[in-house]
Design an enzyme around this catalytic site. Sequence first.
Site, PDB file in Angstrom:
ATOM      1  N   LYS A   1       0.716  -1.220  -0.151  1.00  0.00           N
ATOM      2  CA  LYS A   1      -0.306   0.199   0.054  1.00  0.00           C
ATOM      3  C   LYS A   1       0.993   1.356  -0.191  1.00  0.00           C
ATOM      4  CE  LYS A   1      -3.724  -2.463   2.745  1.00  0.00           C
ATOM      5  NZ  LYS A   1      -4.473  -2.104   4.186  1.00  0.00           N
TER       6      LYS A   1
ATOM      7  N   ASN B   1     -12.061  -3.714  12.269  1.00  0.00           N
ATOM      8  CA  ASN B   1     -12.319  -4.859  11.749  1.00  0.00           C
ATOM      9  C   ASN B   1     -11.466  -5.618  13.060  1.00  0.00           C
ATOM     10  OD1 ASN B   1     -11.081  -7.957  10.631  1.00  0.00           O
ATOM     11  ND2 ASN B   1     -13.252  -7.614  10.437  1.00  0.00           N
TER      12      ASN B   1
ATOM     13  N   ARG C   1     -11.228 -11.545  16.301  1.00  0.00           N
ATOM     14  CA  ARG C   1     -10.191 -12.091  17.005  1.00  0.00           C
ATOM     15  C   ARG C   1     -10.890 -12.118  17.683  1.00  0.00           C
ATOM     16  NH1 ARG C   1      -5.751  -7.523  15.398  1.00  0.00           N
ATOM     17  NH2 ARG C   1      -4.768  -8.722  13.801  1.00  0.00           N
TER      18      ARG C   1
ATOM     19  N   ARG D   1     -20.517  -3.481   7.965  1.00  0.00           N
ATOM     20  CA  ARG D   1     -22.373  -2.985   7.290  1.00  0.00           C
ATOM     21  C   ARG D   1     -22.899  -4.764   7.150  1.00  0.00           C
ATOM     22  NH1 ARG D   1     -17.346  -1.857   2.298  1.00  0.00           N
ATOM     23  NH2 ARG D   1     -16.621  -3.626   2.987  1.00  0.00           N
TER      24      ARG D   1
ATOM     25  N   GLY E   1     -15.435   3.501  13.557  1.00  0.00           N
ATOM     26  CA  GLY E   1     -15.728   4.400  14.672  1.00  0.00           C
ATOM     27  C   GLY E   1     -15.835   5.053  13.769  1.00  0.00           C
ATOM     28  N   GLU E   2     -15.036   5.661  12.610  1.00  0.00           N
ATOM     29  CA  GLU E   2     -15.666   7.026  11.833  1.00  0.00           C
ATOM     30  C   GLU E   2     -16.748   6.708  11.291  1.00  0.00           C
ATOM     31  OE1 GLU E   2     -12.442   6.963   8.969  1.00  0.00           O
ATOM     32  OE2 GLU E   2     -10.657   7.482  10.783  1.00  0.00           O
ATOM     33  N   ASN E   3     -17.503   5.526  10.862  1.00  0.00           N
ATOM     34  CA  ASN E   3     -18.940   5.273   9.847  1.00  0.00           C
ATOM     35  C   ASN E   3     -19.640   4.732  10.699  1.00  0.00           C
ATOM     36  OD1 ASN E   3     -17.583   6.432   7.840  1.00  0.00           O
ATOM     37  ND2 ASN E   3     -15.647   4.753   8.061  1.00  0.00           N
TER      38      ASN E   3
ATOM     39  N   GLU F   1      -3.104   7.507   8.837  1.00  0.00           N
ATOM     40  CA  GLU F   1      -1.937   6.300  10.048  1.00  0.00           C
ATOM     41  C   GLU F   1      -1.150   6.803   8.207  1.00  0.00           C
ATOM     42  OE1 GLU F   1      -3.000   2.419  11.818  1.00  0.00           O
ATOM     43  OE2 GLU F   1      -3.717   2.792   9.573  1.00  0.00           O
TER      44      GLU F   1
END
Length: 396
Positions: free
Chosen positions: A14, A205, A235, A278, A327-329, A382
């Site tokens: 990434k 996740n 987890r 979702r 947390g954001e959505n 990040e």
Amino acid sequence: MKILSVNAGSSTLKFRLYEMPEEIVLMKGTMERIGLDGSNLSIRIGEEKIQREVILANHSDAVNVLLKELVDQGLISSLDEIKAVGHRIVHGGNLYSSSVIMNERVIQEIESISELAPLHNPANLVGVTAFQKAIPSAIQVGCFDTAFHQTLKEKDYLYPVPYEWYIKYHIRKYGFHGLSHKFVTEKMARILKKNPNLIICHIGNGASVSVVDNGKCIDTSMGFTPNAGVMMGTRSGDIDYTLISYVMKKTGYNLDKIDAMLNRESGLEGIAGMSDLRDLDRAFEAGEEKVRLAFDMYTDRIVDYIAKYYVKLDGKVDAICFTAGGGENDTIIRREVLRKLTSLGVLIDNEKNENTIVRKGVEGIITTDDSKIPVYVVATDEELMIARDTVALVSD
């Protein structure tokens, strides 16, 4: 100056190219299935999206394809324009409490603790080596996911096990998601105009909760590995360790099998049979019993850590923050958590909560004006944290 922010996984790469210090994203993307059939490249330049299959036998191929793409797209005319590459390094052990310029000594030290993160550190270092070879003029910087939590005191990072395990085998709480927790802390310091006392809930996740006192982390939910702490997507989070040997005896499974199940088949997946938030939200609203049970367990465990950290701050909490994908959505998770915090004087504003969704460009406070503690929804980044740390080191 142009800075690459990189996160190399075992079969992924990434990346983001920034113009710094303006913090302009020039290009971002991902390469997947490196070393496997069907490897592919996905990039975004402004509103333009490009996706195609590419042959990527190894990370060196991936880096070379990326750099060629930067030139072909006109983002750079020469590789010398890339002044530095910042790399996410998952585990710095107790060796690193901040980002560092990568040299042979640092690389050797990271290799020496790779058994603490065997799936991540070796892959991260493969990325470092590939960029060193491809852009020898660029400074390579390591940014550690454990570094932000190195301000924990001994009483908070030690486990109540034989002390020699810590001395001989480095067994202690390390914490993870540190780049995210650091980014949110710095962002909230600017918003509140002070070194804040925060409880930060990184909910994705993978999930972790940290507590920040006067701008410094003093405890966090993840531990020796990312499997500790709150229940997560797949987890287990904290469990009674004795159940491992019990289930091994009952099933005949070996330790590797149990470990895999606790990491990949537990948490929300284990209880509800699904881990995508979702899908879970839709099933929750439809009243599916196991999903409602899973959410009740999930939010209970987040609340447990918030309450613990509230006490740790002696009730002097400037803000509770929700960040990361969930947390954001995810308005349902936030609502279910906050309705369990009324005893702390936390009062949710349901309309604000429903309308505050980061993927729609909305951040902010989701509690009422008379809530004793404001709750913020804060976008984390990040990759930008890596770029900022990299610029700070290169500019010194």
